[in-house]
Design an enzyme around this catalytic site. Sequence first.
Site, PDB file in Angstrom:
ATOM      1  N   LYS A  54       0.840  -1.204   0.000  1.00  0.00           N
ATOM      2  CA  LYS A  54       0.000   0.000   0.000  1.00  0.00           C
ATOM      3  C   LYS A  54       0.869   1.246   0.000  1.00  0.00           C
ATOM      4  CE  LYS A  54      -1.610   1.775   3.975  1.00  0.00           C
ATOM      5  NZ  LYS A  54      -1.374   3.197   4.208  1.00  0.00           N
ATOM      6  N   ASN A  55       1.877   1.267   0.888  1.00  0.00           N
ATOM      7  CA  ASN A  55       2.652   2.501   1.058  1.00  0.00           C
ATOM      8  C   ASN A  55       3.627   2.744  -0.077  1.00  0.00           C
ATOM      9  OD1 ASN A  55       1.164   2.992   3.267  1.00  0.00           O
ATOM     10  ND2 ASN A  55       2.751   2.398   4.745  1.00  0.00           N
ATOM     11  N   ARG A 124      -4.394  11.161   3.713  1.00  0.00           N
ATOM     12  CA  ARG A 124      -3.204  11.974   3.888  1.00  0.00           C
ATOM     13  C   ARG A 124      -2.199  11.755   2.769  1.00  0.00           C
ATOM     14  NH1 ARG A 124       0.033  14.252   6.974  1.00  0.00           N
ATOM     15  NH2 ARG A 124       2.230  13.763   6.652  1.00  0.00           N
ATOM     16  N   CYS A 148      -4.762  12.585  11.713  1.00  0.00           N
ATOM     17  CA  CYS A 148      -5.610  11.394  11.767  1.00  0.00           C
ATOM     18  C   CYS A 148      -5.526  10.842  13.186  1.00  0.00           C
ATOM     19  CB  CYS A 148      -5.159  10.360  10.739  1.00  0.00           C
ATOM     20  SG  CYS A 148      -3.543   9.733  11.111  1.00  0.00           S
ATOM     21  N   ARG A 153       0.370  14.712  12.199  1.00  0.00           N
ATOM     22  CA  ARG A 153       0.878  14.479  10.838  1.00  0.00           C
ATOM     23  C   ARG A 153       1.183  15.786  10.081  1.00  0.00           C
ATOM     24  NH1 ARG A 153      -0.978   9.202   9.516  1.00  0.00           N
ATOM     25  NH2 ARG A 153       0.687   9.109   7.991  1.00  0.00           N
ATOM     26  N   PRO A 154       2.029  16.637  10.617  1.00  0.00           N
ATOM     27  CA  PRO A 154       2.356  17.893   9.918  1.00  0.00           C
ATOM     28  C   PRO A 154       3.113  17.643   8.617  1.00  0.00           C
ATOM     29  CG  PRO A 154       3.844  17.566  11.738  1.00  0.00           C
ATOM     30  CD  PRO A 154       2.808  16.489  11.851  1.00  0.00           C
ATOM     31  N   VAL A 155       3.255  18.671   7.802  1.00  0.00           N
ATOM     32  CA  VAL A 155       3.997  18.556   6.529  1.00  0.00           C
ATOM     33  C   VAL A 155       5.102  19.606   6.438  1.00  0.00           C
ATOM     34  CG1 VAL A 155       2.130  17.449   5.231  1.00  0.00           C
ATOM     35  CG2 VAL A 155       2.254  19.969   5.356  1.00  0.00           C
ATOM     36  N   ASP A 156       5.569  20.080   7.588  1.00  0.00           N
ATOM     37  CA  ASP A 156       6.585  21.137   7.588  1.00  0.00           C
ATOM     38  C   ASP A 156       7.874  20.721   6.888  1.00  0.00           C
ATOM     39  OD1 ASP A 156       6.554  19.411   9.966  1.00  0.00           O
ATOM     40  OD2 ASP A 156       8.374  20.482  10.511  1.00  0.00           O
ATOM     41  N   LEU A 157       8.235  19.439   6.988  1.00  0.00           N
ATOM     42  CA  LEU A 157       9.476  18.993   6.337  1.00  0.00           C
ATOM     43  C   LEU A 157       9.312  18.979   4.813  1.00  0.00           C
ATOM     44  CD1 LEU A 157      10.464  16.106   8.782  1.00  0.00           C
ATOM     45  CD2 LEU A 157      11.269  18.485   8.772  1.00  0.00           C
ATOM     46  N   ASP A 341       4.294   0.542  11.890  1.00  0.00           N
ATOM     47  CA  ASP A 341       3.085  -0.025  11.275  1.00  0.00           C
ATOM     48  C   ASP A 341       2.821  -1.462  11.708  1.00  0.00           C
ATOM     49  OD1 ASP A 341       3.498   1.672   8.070  1.00  0.00           O
ATOM     50  OD2 ASP A 341       2.787   2.354  10.024  1.00  0.00           O
ATOM     51  N   VAL A 363       7.554   6.928  16.857  1.00  0.00           N
ATOM     52  CA  VAL A 363       7.353   7.594  15.567  1.00  0.00           C
ATOM     53  C   VAL A 363       6.134   8.502  15.574  1.00  0.00           C
ATOM     54  CG1 VAL A 363       6.955   7.225  13.095  1.00  0.00           C
ATOM     55  CG2 VAL A 363       8.541   5.724  14.368  1.00  0.00           C
ATOM     56  N   ARG A 433      -9.140   0.251   4.081  1.00  0.00           N
ATOM     57  CA  ARG A 433      -8.212   1.222   3.511  1.00  0.00           C
ATOM     58  C   ARG A 433      -6.881   0.546   3.180  1.00  0.00           C
ATOM     59  NH1 ARG A 433      -7.337   6.765   6.426  1.00  0.00           N
ATOM     60  NH2 ARG A 433      -5.979   6.803   4.608  1.00  0.00           N
TER      61      ARG A 433
HETATM   62  C1  EPZ Z   1       4.353   6.885   6.040  1.00  0.00           C
HETATM   63  O1  EPZ Z   1       3.617   7.962   6.602  1.00  0.00           O
HETATM   64  C2  EPZ Z   1       3.384   5.723   5.948  1.00  0.00           C
HETATM   65  N1  EPZ Z   1       2.270   6.075   5.080  1.00  0.00           N
HETATM   66  C3  EPZ Z   1       2.861   5.364   7.337  1.00  0.00           C
HETATM   67  O2  EPZ Z   1       2.027   4.217   7.201  1.00  0.00           O
HETATM   68  C4  EPZ Z   1       4.050   5.001   8.230  1.00  0.00           C
HETATM   69  O3  EPZ Z   1       3.590   4.718   9.537  1.00  0.00           O
HETATM   70  C5  EPZ Z   1       5.036   6.176   8.253  1.00  0.00           C
HETATM   71  O4  EPZ Z   1       5.446   6.511   6.911  1.00  0.00           O
HETATM   72  C6  EPZ Z   1       6.281   5.856   9.071  1.00  0.00           C
HETATM   73  O5  EPZ Z   1       6.910   4.719   8.560  1.00  0.00           O
HETATM   74  C7  EPZ Z   1       2.440   6.054   3.738  1.00  0.00           C
HETATM   75  O6  EPZ Z   1       3.508   5.777   3.239  1.00  0.00           O
HETATM   76  C8  EPZ Z   1       1.233   6.367   2.910  1.00  0.00           C
HETATM   77  P1  EPZ Z   1       6.489  10.170   8.260  1.00  0.00           P
HETATM   78  P2  EPZ Z   1       4.263   9.451   6.633  1.00  0.00           P
HETATM   79  O7  EPZ Z   1       6.485  11.406   7.458  1.00  0.00           O
HETATM   80  O8  EPZ Z   1       5.091   9.661   5.439  1.00  0.00           O
HETATM   81  C9  EPZ Z   1       6.580  13.511  11.569  1.00  0.00           C
HETATM   82  C10 EPZ Z   1       0.149   2.870   7.614  1.00  0.00           C
HETATM   83  O9  EPZ Z   1      -0.405   2.419   8.626  1.00  0.00           O
HETATM   84  N2  EPZ Z   1       6.615  14.473  10.449  1.00  0.00           N
HETATM   85  O10 EPZ Z   1       7.685   9.245   8.188  1.00  0.00           O
HETATM   86  O11 EPZ Z   1       3.181  10.404   6.909  1.00  0.00           O
HETATM   87  C11 EPZ Z   1       5.238  12.801  11.666  1.00  0.00           C
HETATM   88  O12 EPZ Z   1       4.308  13.593  12.383  1.00  0.00           O
HETATM   89  C12 EPZ Z   1       0.640   4.303   7.596  1.00  0.00           C
HETATM   90  O13 EPZ Z   1       0.354   2.207   6.566  1.00  0.00           O
HETATM   91  C13 EPZ Z   1       6.792  15.831  10.739  1.00  0.00           C
HETATM   92  O14 EPZ Z   1       6.913  16.218  11.891  1.00  0.00           O
HETATM   93  O15 EPZ Z   1       5.193   9.306   7.923  1.00  0.00           O
HETATM   94  C14 EPZ Z   1       5.575  11.528  12.395  1.00  0.00           C
HETATM   95  O16 EPZ Z   1       5.611  11.767  13.787  1.00  0.00           O
HETATM   96  C15 EPZ Z   1       0.419   5.011   8.912  1.00  0.00           C
HETATM   97  N3  EPZ Z   1       6.815  16.718   9.717  1.00  0.00           N
HETATM   98  C16 EPZ Z   1       6.993  11.205  11.901  1.00  0.00           C
HETATM   99  O17 EPZ Z   1       7.486  12.430  11.326  1.00  0.00           O
HETATM  100  C17 EPZ Z   1       6.689  16.322   8.411  1.00  0.00           C
HETATM  101  O18 EPZ Z   1       6.736  17.189   7.504  1.00  0.00           O
HETATM  102  C18 EPZ Z   1       7.026  10.133  10.833  1.00  0.00           C
HETATM  103  O19 EPZ Z   1       6.187  10.554   9.792  1.00  0.00           O
HETATM  104  C19 EPZ Z   1       6.504  14.956   8.132  1.00  0.00           C
HETATM  105  C20 EPZ Z   1       6.475  14.045   9.170  1.00  0.00           C
END
Ligand code: EPZ
Length: 453
Positions: A54-55, A124, A148, A153-157, A341, A363, A433
């Site tokens: 999925k991911n 997302r 969620c 789940r911010p997108v600042d990075l 996950d 995480v 999902r």
């Molecule tokens: C991906 O989410 C996966 N989703 C998630 O799978 C998975 O749990 C996650 O990576 C971690 O491995 C998809 O690929 C669609 P992150 P993503 O950015 O990219 C923080 C599932 O169950 N962060 O690595 O959103 C964030 O808040 C789902 O299949 C920022 O602070 O994860 C989190 O605490 C759930 N700022 C940490 O980083 C940002 O700009 C990891 O998030 C981005 C992230």
Amino acid sequence: MMIPILAANAAVPHSSEKFSPTAAVGSRPPIPTGTLYIQGQAQLAGTVPISGAKNSALAILAGTLLTAEPCRIRNLPRLVDVQRMVAILEAMGVQATAEPDGVTVHSADLQGGSAPYDLVSQMRASFFVIGPVLARLGYAQIPLPGGCAIGARPVDLHVKGLQALGADVAIAGGIVEARCRRRDGRLQGASIYLDYPSVGATETLMMAATLAEGETTIENAAQEPEILDLAGLCRAMGAQITGDGTKTLRIQGVPTLHGTDYEILPDRVEAGTFMAAAALCRSVLTLTPVVPQHLGAPIAKLQEIGALVDILDDRTLRVDGRGAGRPTDIETLPYPGFPTDMQAQFMALLTLSEGNSTIQETVFENRMQHVAELCRMGAHIRVKGSVAVVTGVPALSGAPVTATDLRASAALVIAGLAAHGETQMQGLHHLDRGYDRLEEKLRAVGAHLERRP
Ligand code: EPZ
């Protein structure tokens, strides 16, 4: 081809039926009021087919926007989230044609760079389109993804990285608007450091950098297998990427990318879910296809717990859960650490250990909501901050439970399989999902569960 989104409580298509990932744009799948009835004390046996990841699928579908030529994506999992992502692409002018094992997408007519709020707000991962659209059109207007159940789940990075690549990014009214500063509308290669090895931010910035002028380096990049899969797609389209799977990604931008035919890798999280089910039900399951080296952490933990894991060949592994029962400690970490996950599913497994286990979720800030539901089934779990202490109990009892998020729903299903008595689970839209025909696959190896409206 417009086929209504698979209503999550619809009969899940059998493999003989054609699955169509294309969907009617703007249709919200009905939130099912269905209930899954799970009979306990399951003895599982046999081989489980693992679907595409999925991911990977969601990021790869976004990645196809990097070219105006057709891309065929194979081994696409049959998921509501995949249908939603295809619906978002179609809403942006992309032609999507269902194929027997996936979809062909053609974004020659990619429009205006904006995605529909009502679809983006449901998922997302749809934010992944911002990088390719900005790189392709010089402009993108994407709704800010909501948080969620598991966190803000911010997108600042993502935003900081796009700004480093030469985009002006403004966020107003829940919309992220990004525009390339260069007059030619092209992004500019840059050196980027990620404060956290974010999977999504690494994917967004890697995709955007493939069409930028010059070289981009991404330090502290995520190393998840799904990053390698996305890099594989981009390379198949002509991108110049090295270092994927390490902490330092290097991308040499090119002017355009071409279409390709690409197969998605097997879903390690689905595999990990079935591995936990085999151990929890003290059963023996064979899983294929898998990539064993992507499962190092869960395999190590299963062996600590007392299960036997045999790698039968480069695509097949067998879990013998008959000796499982020892406690262990788990800390979720970015890859190659133990995957967040799989945290909920392994917590369900540890509820029946002989002793105390600790699980630390590092995480996401709110990924313990399945604890309350497992406790309703008789588990003994105490949470303090980001740490859960699981005291093993002799048995779980079937109970009415509600899924709170995708992986929690899977954890409750496997807990129900091991419990005494029947478990009734609601919140099935979470399950649909992210799991491709989970009930069908479990029934095929001896589980008794059925969905009723
Ligand atoms: C991906 O989410 C996966 N989703 C998630 O799978 C998975 O749990 C996650 O990576 C971690 O491995 C998809 O690929 C669609 P992150 P993503 O950015 O990219 C923080 C599932 O169950 N962060 O690595 O959103 C964030 O808040 C789902 O299949 C920022 O602070 O994860 C989190 O605490 C759930 N700022 C940490 O980083 C940002 O700009 C990891 O998030 C981005 C992230």
